[in-house]
Design a protein around this motif. Structure first.
Motif, PDB file in Angstrom:
ATOM      1  N   LEU A  77       0.865  -1.171   0.000  1.00 43.77           N
ATOM      2  CA  LEU A  77       0.000   0.000   0.000  1.00 43.77           C
ATOM      3  C   LEU A  77       0.904   1.224   0.000  1.00 43.77           C
ATOM      4  O   LEU A  77       1.927   1.244   0.678  1.00 43.77           O
ATOM      5  CB  LEU A  77      -0.906   0.022   1.232  1.00 43.77           C
ATOM      6  CG  LEU A  77      -1.889  -1.133   1.350  1.00 43.77           C
ATOM      7  CD1 LEU A  77      -2.580  -1.118   2.710  1.00 43.77           C
ATOM      8  CD2 LEU A  77      -2.924  -1.061   0.238  1.00 43.77           C
ATOM      9  N   VAL A  78       0.536   2.242  -0.762  1.00 40.13           N
ATOM     10  CA  VAL A  78       1.325   3.468  -0.848  1.00 40.13           C
ATOM     11  C   VAL A  78       0.452   4.624  -0.391  1.00 40.13           C
ATOM     12  O   VAL A  78      -0.633   4.843  -0.922  1.00 40.13           O
ATOM     13  CB  VAL A  78       1.828   3.708  -2.295  1.00 40.13           C
ATOM     14  CG1 VAL A  78       2.621   5.006  -2.365  1.00 40.13           C
ATOM     15  CG2 VAL A  78       2.668   2.536  -2.772  1.00 40.13           C
ATOM     16  N   LEU A  79       0.939   5.357   0.603  1.00 47.83           N
ATOM     17  CA  LEU A  79       0.242   6.532   1.106  1.00 47.83           C
ATOM     18  C   LEU A  79       1.069   7.747   0.733  1.00 47.83           C
ATOM     19  O   LEU A  79       2.264   7.800   1.032  1.00 47.83           O
ATOM     20  CB  LEU A  79       0.080   6.460   2.623  1.00 47.83           C
ATOM     21  CG  LEU A  79      -0.891   5.394   3.121  1.00 47.83           C
ATOM     22  CD1 LEU A  79      -0.170   4.087   3.356  1.00 47.83           C
ATOM     23  CD2 LEU A  79      -1.564   5.858   4.375  1.00 47.83           C
ATOM     24  N   ARG A  80       0.440   8.709   0.065  1.00 53.39           N
ATOM     25  CA  ARG A  80       1.109   9.968  -0.325  1.00 53.39           C
ATOM     26  C   ARG A  80       0.502  11.089   0.493  1.00 53.39           C
ATOM     27  O   ARG A  80      -0.716  11.169   0.634  1.00 53.39           O
ATOM     28  CB  ARG A  80       0.908  10.255  -1.815  1.00 53.39           C
ATOM     29  CG  ARG A  80       1.463   9.222  -2.777  1.00 53.39           C
ATOM     30  CD  ARG A  80       2.961   9.289  -2.894  1.00 53.39           C
ATOM     31  NE  ARG A  80       3.387  10.644  -3.189  1.00 53.39           N
ATOM     32  CZ  ARG A  80       4.251  10.979  -4.115  1.00 53.39           C
ATOM     33  NH1 ARG A  80       4.819  10.057  -4.837  1.00 53.39           N
ATOM     34  NH2 ARG A  80       4.581  12.247  -4.312  1.00 53.39           N
ATOM     35  N   THR A  81       1.370  11.958   1.007  1.00 51.64           N
ATOM     36  CA  THR A  81       0.931  13.072   1.824  1.00 51.64           C
ATOM     37  C   THR A  81       1.765  14.300   1.490  1.00 51.64           C
ATOM     38  O   THR A  81       2.566  14.270   0.556  1.00 51.64           O
ATOM     39  CB  THR A  81       1.012  12.707   3.326  1.00 51.64           C
ATOM     40  OG1 THR A  81       0.419  13.747   4.105  1.00 51.64           O
ATOM     41  CG2 THR A  81       2.433  12.440   3.774  1.00 51.64           C
ATOM     42  N   ALA A  82       1.613  15.351   2.246  1.00 51.07           N
ATOM     43  CA  ALA A  82       2.382  16.580   2.008  1.00 51.07           C
ATOM     44  C   ALA A  82       3.835  16.378   2.436  1.00 51.07           C
ATOM     45  O   ALA A  82       4.120  15.563   3.316  1.00 51.07           O
ATOM     46  CB  ALA A  82       1.758  17.735   2.785  1.00 51.07           C
ATOM     47  N   GLY A 103       4.940  -3.868   8.192  1.00 48.07           N
ATOM     48  CA  GLY A 103       5.839  -2.767   8.506  1.00 48.07           C
ATOM     49  C   GLY A 103       5.678  -1.629   7.529  1.00 48.07           C
ATOM     50  O   GLY A 103       4.958  -1.741   6.540  1.00 48.07           O
ATOM     51  N   THR A 104       6.362  -0.514   7.838  1.00 47.56           N
ATOM     52  CA  THR A 104       6.284   0.658   6.987  1.00 47.56           C
ATOM     53  C   THR A 104       7.679   1.172   6.661  1.00 47.56           C
ATOM     54  O   THR A 104       8.640   0.905   7.376  1.00 47.56           O
ATOM     55  CB  THR A 104       5.502   1.801   7.666  1.00 47.56           C
ATOM     56  OG1 THR A 104       6.200   2.205   8.835  1.00 47.56           O
ATOM     57  CG2 THR A 104       4.095   1.398   8.009  1.00 47.56           C
ATOM     58  N   LEU A 105       7.741   1.908   5.584  1.00 51.41           N
ATOM     59  CA  LEU A 105       8.956   2.608   5.180  1.00 51.41           C
ATOM     60  C   LEU A 105       8.512   3.995   4.753  1.00 51.41           C
ATOM     61  O   LEU A 105       7.694   4.143   3.841  1.00 51.41           O
ATOM     62  CB  LEU A 105       9.650   1.885   4.013  1.00 51.41           C
ATOM     63  CG  LEU A 105      10.891   2.558   3.451  1.00 51.41           C
ATOM     64  CD1 LEU A 105      12.003   2.581   4.486  1.00 51.41           C
ATOM     65  CD2 LEU A 105      11.348   1.835   2.204  1.00 51.41           C
ATOM     66  N   ALA A 106       9.024   5.028   5.452  1.00 52.10           N
ATOM     67  CA  ALA A 106       8.567   6.388   5.193  1.00 52.10           C
ATOM     68  C   ALA A 106       9.696   7.258   4.673  1.00 52.10           C
ATOM     69  O   ALA A 106      10.814   7.209   5.172  1.00 52.10           O
ATOM     70  CB  ALA A 106       7.998   6.995   6.475  1.00 52.10           C
ATOM     71  N   GLY A 107       9.361   8.051   3.674  1.00 50.26           N
ATOM     72  CA  GLY A 107      10.277   9.056   3.161  1.00 50.26           C
ATOM     73  C   GLY A 107       9.790  10.419   3.585  1.00 50.26           C
ATOM     74  O   GLY A 107       9.338  10.593   4.717  1.00 50.26           O
ATOM     75  N   ASP A 108       9.842  11.385   2.702  1.00 52.13           N
ATOM     76  CA  ASP A 108       9.417  12.741   3.012  1.00 52.13           C
ATOM     77  C   ASP A 108       7.913  12.918   2.829  1.00 52.13           C
ATOM     78  O   ASP A 108       7.238  13.495   3.676  1.00 52.13           O
ATOM     79  CB  ASP A 108      10.173  13.729   2.116  1.00 52.13           C
ATOM     80  CG  ASP A 108       9.878  15.174   2.471  1.00 52.13           C
ATOM     81  OD1 ASP A 108       9.962  15.512   3.668  1.00 52.13           O
ATOM     82  OD2 ASP A 108       9.569  15.964   1.556  1.00 52.13           O
ATOM     83  N   ASP A 109       7.372  12.366   1.720  1.00 49.07           N
ATOM     84  CA  ASP A 109       5.948  12.530   1.441  1.00 49.07           C
ATOM     85  C   ASP A 109       5.259  11.226   1.062  1.00 49.07           C
ATOM     86  O   ASP A 109       4.108  11.233   0.640  1.00 49.07           O
ATOM     87  CB  ASP A 109       5.722  13.569   0.341  1.00 49.07           C
ATOM     88  CG  ASP A 109       6.308  13.151  -1.002  1.00 49.07           C
ATOM     89  OD1 ASP A 109       6.995  12.105  -1.072  1.00 49.07           O
ATOM     90  OD2 ASP A 109       6.090  13.867  -1.982  1.00 49.07           O
ATOM     91  N   THR A 110       5.965  10.105   1.224  1.00 51.89           N
ATOM     92  CA  THR A 110       5.414   8.809   0.831  1.00 51.89           C
ATOM     93  C   THR A 110       5.681   7.765   1.906  1.00 51.89           C
ATOM     94  O   THR A 110       6.776   7.713   2.462  1.00 51.89           O
ATOM     95  CB  THR A 110       6.056   8.326  -0.489  1.00 51.89           C
ATOM     96  OG1 THR A 110       5.885   9.343  -1.476  1.00 51.89           O
ATOM     97  CG2 THR A 110       5.434   7.039  -0.986  1.00 51.89           C
ATOM     98  N   VAL A 111       4.669   6.939   2.181  1.00 55.27           N
ATOM     99  CA  VAL A 111       4.817   5.822   3.112  1.00 55.27           C
ATOM    100  C   VAL A 111       4.452   4.548   2.360  1.00 55.27           C
ATOM    101  O   VAL A 111       3.388   4.472   1.744  1.00 55.27           O
ATOM    102  CB  VAL A 111       3.901   5.960   4.353  1.00 55.27           C
ATOM    103  CG1 VAL A 111       4.079   4.762   5.288  1.00 55.27           C
ATOM    104  CG2 VAL A 111       4.178   7.261   5.089  1.00 55.27           C
ATOM    105  N   PHE A 112       5.342   3.568   2.397  1.00 60.18           N
ATOM    106  CA  PHE A 112       5.065   2.245   1.856  1.00 60.18           C
ATOM    107  C   PHE A 112       4.689   1.344   3.024  1.00 60.18           C
ATOM    108  O   PHE A 112       5.394   1.318   4.031  1.00 60.18           O
ATOM    109  CB  PHE A 112       6.295   1.659   1.147  1.00 60.18           C
ATOM    110  CG  PHE A 112       6.706   2.428  -0.074  1.00 60.18           C
ATOM    111  CD1 PHE A 112       5.999   2.303  -1.255  1.00 60.18           C
ATOM    112  CD2 PHE A 112       7.797   3.280  -0.037  1.00 60.18           C
ATOM    113  CE1 PHE A 112       6.371   3.015  -2.382  1.00 60.18           C
ATOM    114  CE2 PHE A 112       8.179   3.992  -1.155  1.00 60.18           C
ATOM    115  CZ  PHE A 112       7.464   3.867  -2.330  1.00 60.18           C
ATOM    116  N   VAL A 113       3.596   0.625   2.890  1.00 59.55           N
ATOM    117  CA  VAL A 113       3.139  -0.290   3.925  1.00 59.55           C
ATOM    118  C   VAL A 113       3.192  -1.697   3.345  1.00 59.55           C
ATOM    119  O   VAL A 113       2.466  -2.011   2.393  1.00 59.55           O
ATOM    120  CB  VAL A 113       1.707   0.048   4.403  1.00 59.55           C
ATOM    121  CG1 VAL A 113       1.287  -0.899   5.520  1.00 59.55           C
ATOM    122  CG2 VAL A 113       1.612   1.500   4.856  1.00 59.55           C
ATOM    123  N   ALA A 114       4.055  -2.529   3.921  1.00 66.07           N
ATOM    124  CA  ALA A 114       4.156  -3.924   3.494  1.00 66.07           C
ATOM    125  C   ALA A 114       3.065  -4.722   4.205  1.00 66.07           C
ATOM    126  O   ALA A 114       2.873  -4.599   5.416  1.00 66.07           O
ATOM    127  CB  ALA A 114       5.532  -4.486   3.841  1.00 66.07           C
TER     128      ALA A 114
END
Length: 134
Positions: A77-82, A103-114
């Motif tokens: 799942l990919v979550l995009r935010t500000a 688990g999750t992996l977060a960058g600056d404006d994107t979160v990947f949810v495994a």
């Protein structure tokens, strides 16, 4: 002038978009800090990067940006935010994982949810419900 007051004054007077700029302005005022010290001070003062610049955000007045949720089969799942909000979103998701969320992996404006492939739809529905309720 107190360092905290100087930081707040600089942020009000200038559209500061990165900590390097703020460090340079503080240095010009006679305050030499490391980036990690500045980062901790910003956190303590309630300063976040909002819409591309650093601003003081009061606890109840925090701006909650829009989040889009996209399914990427078989298990992501990919979550995009500000910009600047993804890590906080990832920590929130990790704090109360739902069954099947690995688990999750977060960058600056994107979160990947495994997610476990067999629970992808279930986890997506749960996250969509949580996001809609905020």
């Amino acid at each position: 002038m107190d360092l905290d007051q100087l930081i707040l004054r600089l942020l009000e007077a200038h559209p500061i978009a990165d900590q390097t700029d703020l460090l340079l302005r503080l240095s010009a005022e006679g305050h030499d800090l490391t980036q990690s010290t500045l980062s901790r001070r910003l956190k303590r003062l309630g300063i976040l990067k909002v819409q591309g610049r650093y601003r003081r955000v009061e606890g109840s007045a925090q701006i909650l940006p829009e989040v889009t949720l996209t399914e990427v089969p078989p298990n992501l799942l990919v979550l995009r935010t500000a910009p600047g909000f993804a890590q906080a979103l990832g920590l929130t998701l990790d704090a109360e994982p739902v069954p099947g969320q690995m688990g999750t992996l977060a960058g600056d404006d994107t979160v990947f949810v495994a997610v476990l492939p067999e629970r992808l739809a279930e986890v997506k529905a749960h996250l969509a419900q949580v996001l809609a309720a905020r």
